[in-house]
Design a protein around this motif. Structure first.
Motif, PDB file in Angstrom:
ATOM      1  N   ALA A  46       0.801  -1.226   0.000  1.00 34.05           N
ATOM      2  CA  ALA A  46       0.000   0.000   0.000  1.00 34.05           C
ATOM      3  C   ALA A  46       0.831   1.272   0.000  1.00 34.05           C
ATOM      4  N   GLY A  47       2.146   1.157   0.198  1.00 33.73           N
ATOM      5  CA  GLY A  47       2.978   2.349   0.291  1.00 33.73           C
ATOM      6  C   GLY A  47       3.196   3.032  -1.048  1.00 33.73           C
ATOM      7  N   GLU A  48       3.613   4.283  -0.980  1.00 38.31           N
ATOM      8  CA  GLU A  48       3.873   5.061  -2.179  1.00 38.31           C
ATOM      9  C   GLU A  48       5.284   5.620  -2.146  1.00 38.31           C
ATOM     10  N   GLY A  49       5.791   5.944  -3.304  1.00 41.82           N
ATOM     11  CA  GLY A  49       7.117   6.531  -3.398  1.00 41.82           C
ATOM     12  C   GLY A  49       8.200   5.557  -2.950  1.00 41.82           C
ATOM     13  N   ARG A  50       9.051   6.006  -2.026  1.00 45.44           N
ATOM     14  CA  ARG A  50      10.140   5.158  -1.537  1.00 45.44           C
ATOM     15  C   ARG A  50       9.709   4.218  -0.415  1.00 45.44           C
ATOM     16  N   THR A  51       8.482   4.373   0.044  1.00 44.90           N
ATOM     17  CA  THR A  51       8.031   3.591   1.196  1.00 44.90           C
ATOM     18  C   THR A  51       8.155   2.081   0.979  1.00 44.90           C
ATOM     19  N   PRO A  52       7.719   1.538  -0.165  1.00 43.70           N
ATOM     20  CA  PRO A  52       7.870   0.083  -0.353  1.00 43.70           C
ATOM     21  C   PRO A  52       9.324  -0.382  -0.280  1.00 43.70           C
ATOM     22  N   TRP A  53      10.249   0.415  -0.832  1.00 42.34           N
ATOM     23  CA  TRP A  53      11.657   0.012  -0.799  1.00 42.34           C
ATOM     24  C   TRP A  53      12.222   0.081   0.620  1.00 42.34           C
ATOM     25  N   LEU A  54      11.834   1.119   1.358  1.00 48.75           N
ATOM     26  CA  LEU A  54      12.272   1.215   2.747  1.00 48.75           C
ATOM     27  C   LEU A  54      11.714   0.060   3.586  1.00 48.75           C
ATOM     28  N   ALA A  55      10.456  -0.275   3.307  1.00 49.76           N
ATOM     29  CA  ALA A  55       9.841  -1.386   4.034  1.00 49.76           C
ATOM     30  C   ALA A  55      10.543  -2.701   3.713  1.00 49.76           C
ATOM     31  N   ALA A 225      20.809  -3.995   6.111  1.00 49.64           N
ATOM     32  CA  ALA A 225      21.322  -2.759   6.696  1.00 49.64           C
ATOM     33  C   ALA A 225      21.968  -1.876   5.629  1.00 49.64           C
ATOM     34  N   LEU A 226      22.699  -2.501   4.686  1.00 49.05           N
ATOM     35  CA  LEU A 226      23.348  -1.741   3.621  1.00 49.05           C
ATOM     36  C   LEU A 226      22.311  -1.100   2.715  1.00 49.05           C
ATOM     37  N   LEU A 227      21.295  -1.859   2.331  1.00 51.84           N
ATOM     38  CA  LEU A 227      20.251  -1.329   1.462  1.00 51.84           C
ATOM     39  C   LEU A 227      19.502  -0.183   2.147  1.00 51.84           C
ATOM     40  N   LEU A 228      19.208  -0.354   3.438  1.00 50.14           N
ATOM     41  CA  LEU A 228      18.500   0.702   4.168  1.00 50.14           C
ATOM     42  C   LEU A 228      19.361   1.953   4.269  1.00 50.14           C
ATOM     43  N   ALA A 229      20.662   1.788   4.498  1.00 53.50           N
ATOM     44  CA  ALA A 229      21.553   2.932   4.587  1.00 53.50           C
ATOM     45  C   ALA A 229      21.624   3.685   3.266  1.00 53.50           C
ATOM     46  N   ILE A 230      21.673   2.932   2.166  1.00 51.07           N
ATOM     47  CA  ILE A 230      21.735   3.581   0.837  1.00 51.07           C
ATOM     48  C   ILE A 230      20.460   4.372   0.573  1.00 51.07           C
ATOM     49  N   LEU A 231      19.320   3.761   0.878  1.00 54.96           N
ATOM     50  CA  LEU A 231      18.034   4.440   0.639  1.00 54.96           C
ATOM     51  C   LEU A 231      17.917   5.714   1.476  1.00 54.96           C
ATOM     52  N   LEU A 232      18.359   5.645   2.730  1.00 55.41           N
ATOM     53  CA  LEU A 232      18.283   6.826   3.582  1.00 55.41           C
ATOM     54  C   LEU A 232      19.273   7.888   3.133  1.00 55.41           C
ATOM     55  N   ALA A 233      20.437   7.465   2.643  1.00 56.98           N
ATOM     56  CA  ALA A 233      21.441   8.433   2.190  1.00 56.98           C
ATOM     57  C   ALA A 233      21.005   9.133   0.905  1.00 56.98           C
ATOM     58  N   VAL A 234      20.380   8.371   0.005  1.00 56.02           N
ATOM     59  CA  VAL A 234      19.932   8.951  -1.262  1.00 56.02           C
ATOM     60  C   VAL A 234      18.813   9.968  -1.014  1.00 56.02           C
ATOM     61  N   GLY A 235      17.990   9.651  -0.021  1.00 59.00           N
ATOM     62  CA  GLY A 235      16.921  10.570   0.341  1.00 59.00           C
ATOM     63  C   GLY A 235      15.761  10.495  -0.605  1.00 59.00           C
TER      64      GLY A 235
END
Length: 235
Positions: A46-55, A225-235
């Motif tokens: 149900a998420g939008e934008g980057r939400t599915p990838w962060l999840a 953890a690496l994937l989450l860090a990349i997603l947060l860094a990219v913004g």
């Protein structure tokens, strides 16, 4: 959910090795995985934008960690060796290489080399120890009363004083179990010590201590953890 001091590690019979797990930890892990999975899948669908990838990244990180600390820990005690499966490592100690099994604020096995390994699946409960000590004190008081010809102290049906929950006296009530009262984790350690003392000098119980990292846990968790860090860094 049963608390860790209400039900301690129990041996699973019917297999070659005795297997000690924490029922409370296992039940808690199942509940946590169910909650994390439900929230994560809902965010992905149900998420939008980057939400599915962060999840997705969060799921890849959390599922192995929750599994490591709840479902995975176990102690396997066989005739020749002790296998300790902790969150991130698997340690195999032939009984001949075990120097001692210690119980303090945590349970641990000490190898002849001096290395110490904590037994994650046999957690110490100070509450359970205090409850066992109180039970032992009551048993000693009852035995002293019997020797002196005095009636046993009445207790409530829910462990409280007489008058709460229908106290039972020594006549017509359940007998106090014989023998010293012990916390469940301490009973498990006693069983391991007995097996160690009986088998440590056997030829088949000699060998080297081996330690293996649980890459099936470390790998996915590190990737998440690496994937989450990349997603947060990219913004």
């Amino acid at each position: 959910m049963t608390s860790s001091d209400e039900q301690g590690p129990v041996p699973v019979t019917g297999v070659k090795d005795r297997v000690y797990r924490s029922p409370a930890g296992f039940a808690g892990g199942v509940l946590l995985l169910g909650l994390v999975g439900w929230l994560g899948v809902d965010a992905i669908v149900a998420g939008e934008g980057r939400t599915p990838w962060l999840a997705l990244a969060t799921l890849i990180l959390l599922v192995p960690l929750v599994t490591a600390f709840t479902l995975r820990p176990a102690v396997f005690a066989g005739d020749d060796r002790l296998r300790v499966r902790n969150p991130f490592r698997v340690v195999v100690l032939p009984w001949g290489q075990v120097a001692s099994l210690r119980s303090a604020y945590s349970n641990e096995v000490v190898a002849e080399s001096g290395q110490k390994f904590q037994l994650w699946s046999i957690p110490v409960s100070l509450r359970a120890r205090k409850r066992a000590a109180r039970q032992q004190d009551r048993l000693a008081a009852d035995q002293a009363a019997e020797r002196e010809g005095r009636p046993r102290r009445r207790r409530g049906g829910f462990g409280g004083p007489a008058g709460f929950g229908g106290g039972l006296s020594s006549h017509g009530g359940p007998d106090v179990p014989e023998g010293p009262a012990r916390a469940e984790s301490d009973k498990a350690m006693d069983e391991l010590r007995n097996l160690w003392e009986a088998r440590q000098k056997e030829e088949s119980a000699q060998g080297e201590v081996t330690v293996r990292w649980a890459w099936e846990i470390v790998g996915p968790a590190a990737a998440g953890a690496l994937l989450l860090a990349i997603l947060l860094a990219v913004g």
